[in-house]
Write a protein that holds these residues in place. Structure first.
Motif, mmCIF file in Angstrom:
data_model
loop_
_atom_site.group_PDB
_atom_site.id
_atom_site.type_symbol
_atom_site.label_atom_id
_atom_site.label_comp_id
_atom_site.label_asym_id
_atom_site.label_seq_id
_atom_site.Cartn_x
_atom_site.Cartn_y
_atom_site.Cartn_z
ATOM 1 N N LYS A 78 40.238 -13.782 -8.620
ATOM 2 C CA LYS A 78 38.939 -14.439 -8.732
ATOM 3 C C LYS A 78 37.840 -13.380 -8.722
ATOM 4 C CE LYS A 78 40.449 -18.653 -6.374
ATOM 5 N NZ LYS A 78 40.193 -19.586 -5.243
ATOM 6 N N VAL A 79 36.911 -13.545 -9.607
ATOM 7 C CA VAL A 79 35.785 -12.616 -9.715
ATOM 8 C C VAL A 79 34.568 -13.288 -9.100
ATOM 9 C CG1 VAL A 79 34.337 -11.269 -11.263
ATOM 10 C CG2 VAL A 79 36.757 -11.630 -11.810
ATOM 11 N N TYR A 80 34.062 -12.673 -8.046
ATOM 12 C CA TYR A 80 32.912 -13.224 -7.347
ATOM 13 C C TYR A 80 31.646 -12.483 -7.786
ATOM 14 C CZ TYR A 80 36.464 -15.247 -4.332
ATOM 15 O OH TYR A 80 37.545 -15.932 -3.865
ATOM 16 N N GLY A 81 30.568 -13.175 -7.722
ATOM 17 C CA GLY A 81 29.298 -12.579 -8.103
ATOM 18 C C GLY A 81 28.488 -13.547 -8.948
ATOM 19 N N SER A 82 27.333 -13.109 -9.314
ATOM 20 C CA SER A 82 26.458 -13.955 -10.114
ATOM 21 C C SER A 82 26.972 -14.034 -11.540
ATOM 22 C CB SER A 82 25.031 -13.371 -10.111
ATOM 23 O OG SER A 82 25.064 -12.054 -10.622
ATOM 24 N N PRO A 83 26.799 -15.176 -12.162
ATOM 25 C CA PRO A 83 27.261 -15.303 -13.546
ATOM 26 C C PRO A 83 26.487 -14.390 -14.480
ATOM 27 C CG PRO A 83 25.925 -17.194 -12.907
ATOM 28 C CD PRO A 83 26.148 -16.407 -11.664
ATOM 29 N N VAL A 84 27.175 -13.981 -15.540
ATOM 30 C CA VAL A 84 26.568 -13.080 -16.516
ATOM 31 C C VAL A 84 25.623 -13.885 -17.406
ATOM 32 C CG1 VAL A 84 27.026 -11.453 -18.376
ATOM 33 C CG2 VAL A 84 28.609 -11.620 -16.433
ATOM 34 N N ARG A 85 24.428 -13.393 -17.524
ATOM 35 C CA ARG A 85 23.437 -14.051 -18.360
ATOM 36 C C ARG A 85 23.538 -13.520 -19.781
ATOM 37 N NH1 ARG A 85 17.965 -13.908 -14.551
ATOM 38 N NH2 ARG A 85 18.870 -15.092 -12.787
ATOM 39 N N ARG A 86 23.740 -14.445 -20.673
ATOM 40 C CA ARG A 86 23.837 -14.082 -22.080
ATOM 41 C C ARG A 86 22.448 -14.079 -22.710
ATOM 42 N NH1 ARG A 86 29.153 -17.456 -24.232
ATOM 43 N NH2 ARG A 86 30.639 -16.525 -22.743
ATOM 44 N N SER A 87 22.221 -13.061 -23.451
ATOM 45 C CA SER A 87 20.920 -12.926 -24.118
ATOM 46 C C SER A 87 21.135 -12.817 -25.618
ATOM 47 C CB SER A 87 20.172 -11.691 -23.598
ATOM 48 O OG SER A 87 18.961 -11.526 -24.299
ATOM 49 N N SER A 88 20.198 -13.333 -26.348
ATOM 50 C CA SER A 88 20.295 -13.281 -27.803
ATOM 51 C C SER A 88 19.955 -11.899 -28.350
ATOM 52 C CB SER A 88 19.355 -14.319 -28.436
ATOM 53 O OG SER A 88 18.023 -14.075 -28.010
ATOM 54 N N HIS A 89 19.279 -11.070 -27.556
ATOM 55 C CA HIS A 89 18.886 -9.737 -28.003
ATOM 56 C C HIS A 89 19.957 -8.730 -27.577
ATOM 57 C CE1 HIS A 89 14.929 -11.277 -29.077
ATOM 58 N NE2 HIS A 89 14.886 -11.857 -27.878
ATOM 59 N N PHE A 90 20.319 -7.855 -28.475
ATOM 60 C CA PHE A 90 21.317 -6.821 -28.205
ATOM 61 C C PHE A 90 20.650 -5.651 -27.510
ATOM 62 C CE2 PHE A 90 23.392 -2.850 -29.484
ATOM 63 C CZ PHE A 90 24.666 -3.073 -28.956
ATOM 64 N N THR A 91 21.245 -5.219 -26.393
ATOM 65 C CA THR A 91 20.716 -4.089 -25.638
ATOM 66 C C THR A 91 21.829 -3.085 -25.422
ATOM 67 O OG1 THR A 91 21.220 -5.204 -23.543
ATOM 68 C CG2 THR A 91 18.989 -5.476 -24.434
ATOM 69 N N LEU A 92 21.475 -1.812 -25.508
ATOM 70 C CA LEU A 92 22.447 -0.762 -25.273
ATOM 71 C C LEU A 92 22.807 -0.704 -23.790
ATOM 72 C CD1 LEU A 92 20.979 2.089 -27.510
ATOM 73 C CD2 LEU A 92 23.014 0.696 -27.963
ATOM 74 N N PRO A 93 24.100 -0.517 -23.483
ATOM 75 C CA PRO A 93 24.479 -0.399 -22.064
ATOM 76 C C PRO A 93 23.912 0.883 -21.473
ATOM 77 C CG PRO A 93 26.351 0.107 -23.487
ATOM 78 C CD PRO A 93 25.268 -0.410 -24.386
ATOM 79 N N SER A 94 23.661 0.821 -20.212
ATOM 80 C CA SER A 94 23.096 1.965 -19.514
ATOM 81 C C SER A 94 24.163 3.034 -19.297
ATOM 82 C CB SER A 94 22.509 1.528 -18.163
ATOM 83 O OG SER A 94 23.534 0.978 -17.347
ATOM 84 N N LEU A 95 23.704 4.227 -18.920
ATOM 85 C CA LEU A 95 24.635 5.325 -18.663
ATOM 86 C C LEU A 95 25.539 5.015 -17.466
ATOM 87 C CD1 LEU A 95 25.556 8.208 -19.329
ATOM 88 C CD2 LEU A 95 23.736 9.041 -17.801
ATOM 89 N N HIS A 96 24.989 4.327 -16.490
ATOM 90 C CA HIS A 96 25.793 3.966 -15.310
ATOM 91 C C HIS A 96 26.922 3.013 -15.706
ATOM 92 C CE1 HIS A 96 26.762 2.934 -11.173
ATOM 93 N NE2 HIS A 96 26.624 1.648 -11.492
ATOM 94 N N THR A 97 26.646 2.040 -16.572
ATOM 95 C CA THR A 97 27.674 1.096 -17.007
ATOM 96 C C THR A 97 28.756 1.797 -17.815
ATOM 97 O OG1 THR A 97 25.994 -0.646 -17.071
ATOM 98 C CG2 THR A 97 28.058 -1.048 -18.261
ATOM 99 N N LEU A 98 28.352 2.703 -18.703
ATOM 100 C CA LEU A 98 29.341 3.438 -19.481
ATOM 101 C C LEU A 98 30.222 4.318 -18.593
ATOM 102 C CD1 LEU A 98 27.189 4.503 -22.570
ATOM 103 C CD2 LEU A 98 28.930 2.702 -22.454
#
Length: 484
Positions: free
Chosen positions: A212-232
């Protein structure tokens, strides 16, 4: 000084409190000897002391004398068990008996209520008994004490020296204790359907919960954004960790497989060299070794055979009746297990599962030389190890004597509780089958297949027949001279 245990107080009253107890099985581990002594002490206190204390409360030699007789029997049983190969019993006889149980149960269930069932009046237990008629069990699933008593009497005749065999009171007491344990305390409990379901559920273990994955749900956005350096960076490190963990698991599995293959081949080579040496047959009339000065062994008789009473089958002590201690090479040990799997899950009734069964049989035939060496190695390395036998004996002791005395029979579960237990076992079996194999084993209707898997174990009378068949197989494995 340490407290005096029940074993020393009842079975060895003449020993000093600080003196060690002589080993029951000279080649057994200390833990196994302790469990065996505890089991014997609890059994004698429960089934002998209540009536013997009414005759005389000051006698302290009767229980040690019975213990000496039991020691003689257990040492002969241990010698025969070490000289017997249990691979044919575990991988050939028991799967065939269980597969026959499933086939006969389903045949009896199909005939129930039809003109083949005495005009529809015969029940399931009577129809099953007609297919597996056995003089040791009634159609209602009640064990015949005369059959069990005669079998145990025959075992005592083989194991005991002639002087102990002729001591009828002690022999009868030992025999009746075992008969009561088997016919009254053990079999009526373990043949109940709910007990069988619960035992299988305990062996399979708890069901693994999905992640089970706990946490806030991922918000989907219509605009494409580049992932941050921390996420990569987190994604890269997680990928590297997953790849390294998989590689380490594969390396560990490869090393373990190579080590297992080397161990199996080396054990097979050593057993093959030992088969060239003529076997040495132990003398069943001299079961007690010289390592225990507490239990002196009387001299065996020079006669070749002993006359048995009318209730016991004749068992000769001639050299020709000795059990064969060296077995020829066994072949296709995996085939009976595959046949049992096909019978339990009705694989032959569906095309896809029948094709999978044919593929599995071909693979077993190809790898048969290695499987014939691997399966006996796994049997003796894990299932029949000293630690496992000690754990099973301890669990049986706690189940039969929960508070040091025989516990009352557990109340039968209600039909609703039994249905819930059966449903839980069905879910556990379904969750334990790997995803790609689930459609092949369970078919298009998994609920119906799982019901067919568990139904043959849902009758106490039919389970009693299965127990008696297993009882005969184990008895004839240890004492092949008793076979007709």
């Amino acid at each position: 000084q340490p407290p005096i245990t029940l074993t020393k107080r009842l079975l060895f009253p003449h020993l000093h409190p600080s003196a060690p107890i002589p080993p029951l099985l000279p080649s057994g581990s200390p833990a196994l000897n302790t469990e065996l002594y505890d089991f014997i002490a609890l059994s004698l206190r429960a089934y002998v002391t209540p009536w013997w204390s009414r005759l005389t409360r000051y006698d302290k030699q009767f229980l040690p004398e019975i213990t000496r007789v039991l020691t003689a029997v257990l040492r002969v049983l241990e010698a025969r068990a070490r000289a017997t190969d249990f691979s044919p019993l575990v991988y050939r006889d028991l799967p065939a008996a269980l597969a026959q149980h499933y086939a006969d149960y389903r045949s009896a269930a199909r005939r129930q209520g039809s003109s083949y069932a005495a005009g529809g009046t015969a029940g399931l237990a009577q129809l099953f008994h007609a297919q597996q008629q056995h003089i040791g069990v009634s159609p209602e699933g009640v064990l015949e004490e005369v059959y069990v008593r005669t079998a145990i009497d025959a075992v005592l005749k083989v194991c005991l020296p002639e002087e102990d065999w002729e001591a009828e009171p002690e022999r009868y007491i030992v025999r009746e204790i075992v008969v009561r344990l088997v016919c009254v305390d053990i079999v009526p409990k373990i043949t109940q359907p709910w007990f069988v379901y619960k035992s299988i559920l305990d062996l399979l273990g708890p069901e693994q919960e999905p992640l089970k994955v706990y946490g806030s749900p991922v918000r989907r956005s219509s605009h494409f954004t580049l992932p941050s350096l921390h996420t990569l960076l987190v994604l890269f490190l997680s990928t590297v960790q997953t790849i390294s963990s998989t590689a380490l698991a594969l390396i560990h599995g490869y090393k373990q497989a190579v080590q297992t293959i080397k161990t199996v081949n080396s054990s097979h080579a050593s057993s093959a060299s030992q088969r060239d040496v003529p076997p040495v047959h132990p003398d069943p009339a001299s079961p007690v070794s010289d390592s225990s000065p507490t239990f002196p062994t009387p001299a065996p008789s020079s006669s070749g055979s002993v006359t048995t009473p009318a209730s016991s089958p004749p068992i000769s002590r001639a050299p020709s009746a000795e059990p064969k201690l060296s077995h020829p090479a066994l072949h296709d040990l995996a085939r009976p297990a595959i046949g049992l799997l096909a019978e339990i899950f009705t694989l032959r009734a569906r095309f896809a599962s029948a094709a999978f069964l044919a593929l599995l049989s071909m693979l077993a035939s190809v790898f048969s030389p290695f499987l014939d060496r691997l399966l006996p190695h796994l049997l003796y390395a894990s299932f029949l190890s000293s630690q496992n036998i000690t754990n099973v004996l301890g669990a049986g002791k706690r189940a039969l004597f929960p508070n040091g005395y025989p516990g009352s029979a557990p109340p039968d579960l209600t039909p609703e509780e039994q249905a819930a237990l059966c449903a839980a076992l069905a879910r556990r079996i379904a969750s334990g089958i790997p995803g790609p194999l689930a459609p092949l084993l369970l078919g298009p209707n998994p609920g119906r297949t799982l019901a067919a898997v568990l139904d043959p174990l849902g009758s106490q009378a039919c389970n009693a027949h299965l127990f008696m068949v297993i009882f005969d197989l184990v008895l004839l494995t240890l004492f092949p001279e008793m076979a007709v």
